[in-house]
Design a protein around this motif. Structure first.
Motif, mmCIF file in Angstrom:
data_model
loop_
_atom_site.group_PDB
_atom_site.id
_atom_site.type_symbol
_atom_site.label_atom_id
_atom_site.label_comp_id
_atom_site.label_asym_id
_atom_site.label_seq_id
_atom_site.Cartn_x
_atom_site.Cartn_y
_atom_site.Cartn_z
ATOM 1 N N MET A 187 0.941 -1.318 -0.045
ATOM 2 C CA MET A 187 -0.499 -0.121 0.281
ATOM 3 C C MET A 187 0.874 1.236 0.326
ATOM 4 N N ILE A 188 0.976 2.100 -0.979
ATOM 5 C CA ILE A 188 0.866 3.321 -1.112
ATOM 6 C C ILE A 188 0.286 4.209 0.035
ATOM 7 N N LEU A 189 1.654 5.403 0.848
ATOM 8 C CA LEU A 189 0.288 5.527 1.580
ATOM 9 C C LEU A 189 0.402 6.815 0.965
ATOM 10 N N LYS A 190 -1.456 7.418 0.655
ATOM 11 C CA LYS A 190 -1.777 8.892 0.265
ATOM 12 C C LYS A 190 -1.697 9.773 1.440
ATOM 13 N N ASP A 191 -2.013 9.240 2.781
ATOM 14 C CA ASP A 191 -2.195 10.250 3.698
ATOM 15 C C ASP A 191 -2.482 9.599 5.044
ATOM 16 N N HIS A 192 -2.275 10.366 5.666
ATOM 17 C CA HIS A 192 -2.036 9.640 7.116
ATOM 18 C C HIS A 192 -2.745 10.571 8.188
ATOM 19 N N ILE A 193 -3.233 9.664 9.424
ATOM 20 C CA ILE A 193 -3.894 10.180 10.455
ATOM 21 C C ILE A 193 -2.905 9.673 12.026
ATOM 22 N N ASN A 194 -2.741 10.550 12.810
ATOM 23 C CA ASN A 194 -1.680 10.606 14.014
ATOM 24 C C ASN A 194 -2.408 11.028 14.684
ATOM 25 N N GLN A 195 -1.993 9.310 15.441
ATOM 26 C CA GLN A 195 -2.802 8.877 16.901
ATOM 27 C C GLN A 195 -2.112 8.981 17.968
ATOM 28 N N PHE A 196 -1.153 8.967 17.527
ATOM 29 C CA PHE A 196 0.486 9.291 18.564
ATOM 30 C C PHE A 196 -0.152 10.236 19.557
ATOM 31 N N PRO A 197 0.337 9.127 21.123
ATOM 32 C CA PRO A 197 0.264 10.015 22.212
ATOM 33 C C PRO A 197 0.530 11.532 22.542
ATOM 34 N N PRO B 202 3.737 24.267 10.481
ATOM 35 C CA PRO B 202 3.962 23.343 9.070
ATOM 36 C C PRO B 202 2.692 23.274 8.238
ATOM 37 N N ASP B 203 1.964 23.031 6.959
ATOM 38 C CA ASP B 203 1.701 23.262 6.535
ATOM 39 C C ASP B 203 1.616 21.569 6.409
ATOM 40 N N MET B 204 -0.047 20.971 6.533
ATOM 41 C CA MET B 204 0.285 19.269 5.618
ATOM 42 C C MET B 204 -0.889 18.820 4.933
ATOM 43 N N SER B 205 -0.612 20.208 3.846
ATOM 44 C CA SER B 205 -1.809 19.731 2.939
ATOM 45 C C SER B 205 -1.916 18.077 1.952
ATOM 46 N N GLU B 206 0.067 18.163 1.651
ATOM 47 C CA GLU B 206 0.035 17.258 0.808
ATOM 48 C C GLU B 206 1.274 16.517 0.876
ATOM 49 N N PRO B 207 1.322 15.888 2.556
ATOM 50 C CA PRO B 207 2.493 15.274 3.537
ATOM 51 C C PRO B 207 3.067 13.951 2.198
ATOM 52 N N TYR B 208 2.413 13.464 1.790
ATOM 53 C CA TYR B 208 3.672 12.419 0.836
ATOM 54 C C TYR B 208 3.064 12.825 -0.790
ATOM 55 N N ASP B 209 4.123 13.313 -1.340
ATOM 56 C CA ASP B 209 4.640 13.754 -2.451
ATOM 57 C C ASP B 209 3.217 12.987 -3.825
ATOM 58 N N HIS B 210 2.811 13.964 -4.203
ATOM 59 C CA HIS B 210 2.131 13.401 -5.447
ATOM 60 C C HIS B 210 2.060 12.785 -6.866
#
Ligand code: HPA
Length: 272
Positions: A127-137, A154-162
């Motif tokens: 699976m290629i990551l297109k985005d993430h959800i941060n659930q670290f405490p 920091p901007d996080m609108s494109e965490p993984y480069d298209h």
């Protein structure tokens, strides 16, 4: 020493021990160390020799920094990463990313083993990551911000480069490798999830779940690096009857998928 000085100190130690000026950094996850086969090693430095580096403790994670080339591209590669669940601070977990950037790396490529929360996934899928959800405490950027390292917010609108995602898909197609694309949820672990947690992770938008990657990606984006990341689905959380998961099975499934992963990473790196 503050963080900025520590990074500079560590980077100058590595520069004194290697002639490689890396264009990209690579961090390999559990069972995916086989990827080092595609690397032509110029220098190898054990983590415990590197000033300010934490020392890796988990079985299946060797602790060394490799510098060399993949194709014509110079890279720095971490064979084994530092996990938050091992007890390291977020600063320690993400410190190597800062050092990679200080050495010259403009792109970060990461791999990990992850549990599938998308019911359409199978064990062994990539699976290629297109985005993430941060659930670290804890957030890796919590605390005083040093503007020399990156912006406060920091901007996080494109965490993984298209562009890298599209290129990886093209490389996969050309090599008859099936890849999925999805959202990775990062949790602290070290427990695998309960059946209800896997369902919840799917309900909030996750396709895969794991115990790494997100902190390193956040710090890489903070420092302005481009990021690409890929998971091997090593177990499935959403099943009719709960299935026990062991670290050994995770490593085995990751190992089996490592050659496909290596093919895609090699293609990407060569194109940088
Ligand atoms: N959950 C969390 N981390 C993991 C898993 C999982 O199911 N599989 C591999 N790493």
């Amino acid at each position: 020493m503050n963080l900025f000085e520590k990074i500079a100190h560590t980077a100058s130690f590595i520069k004194a021990n290697s002639n490689t000026i890396p264009k990209a950094g690579i961090i390999l996850g559990s069972g995916l160390g086989g990827l080092t086969d595609i690397l032509k090693v110029e220098s190898e430095i054990s983590y415990d020799e590197i000033p300010n580096f934490p020392v890796s403790t988990v079985k299946g994670h060797s602790g060394k920094l490799l510098l060399g080339t993949i194709g014509d591209t110079s890279v720095v590669l971490m064979a084994g990463r530092f996990h938050y669940y091992e007890g390291y601070s977020m600063e320690a977990v993400t410190f190597p990313v800062r050092v990679m950037k200080a050495l010259g790396a403009e792109t970060l490529i990461l791999s990990n083993a992850a549990g599938g929360t998308n019911p359409g996934f199978a064990i062994g899928d990539l699976m290629i990551l297109k985005d993430h959800i941060n659930q670290f405490p804890e957030h890796p950027l919590r605390g005083t911000n040093d503007e020399r390292l990156g912006p406060r917010f920091p901007d996080m609108s494109e965490p993984y480069d298209h562009e890298l995602i599209n290129l990886a898909k093209k490389i996969a197609r050309e090599n008859n490798i099936v890849v999925r694309t999805g959202v990775y949820i990062g949790l602290q672990g070290p427990t695998f999830e309960t059946p209800a947690e896997y369902k919840w992770l799917h309900a909030i938008g996750g396709d895969a779940v794991g115990m790494s990657t997100v902190p390193e990606v956040i710090v890489a984006r903070h420092s302005g690096m481009k990021v690409f990341a890929m998971s091997v689905i090593t177990d499935l959380g959403i099943t009719d009857v709960p299935v026990k998961i062991t670290h050994e099975e995770v490593l085995e499934a990751a190992n089996a998928a490592a050659p496909k992963m290596a093919c895609i990473v090699a293609g990407l790196i060569s194109a940088l």
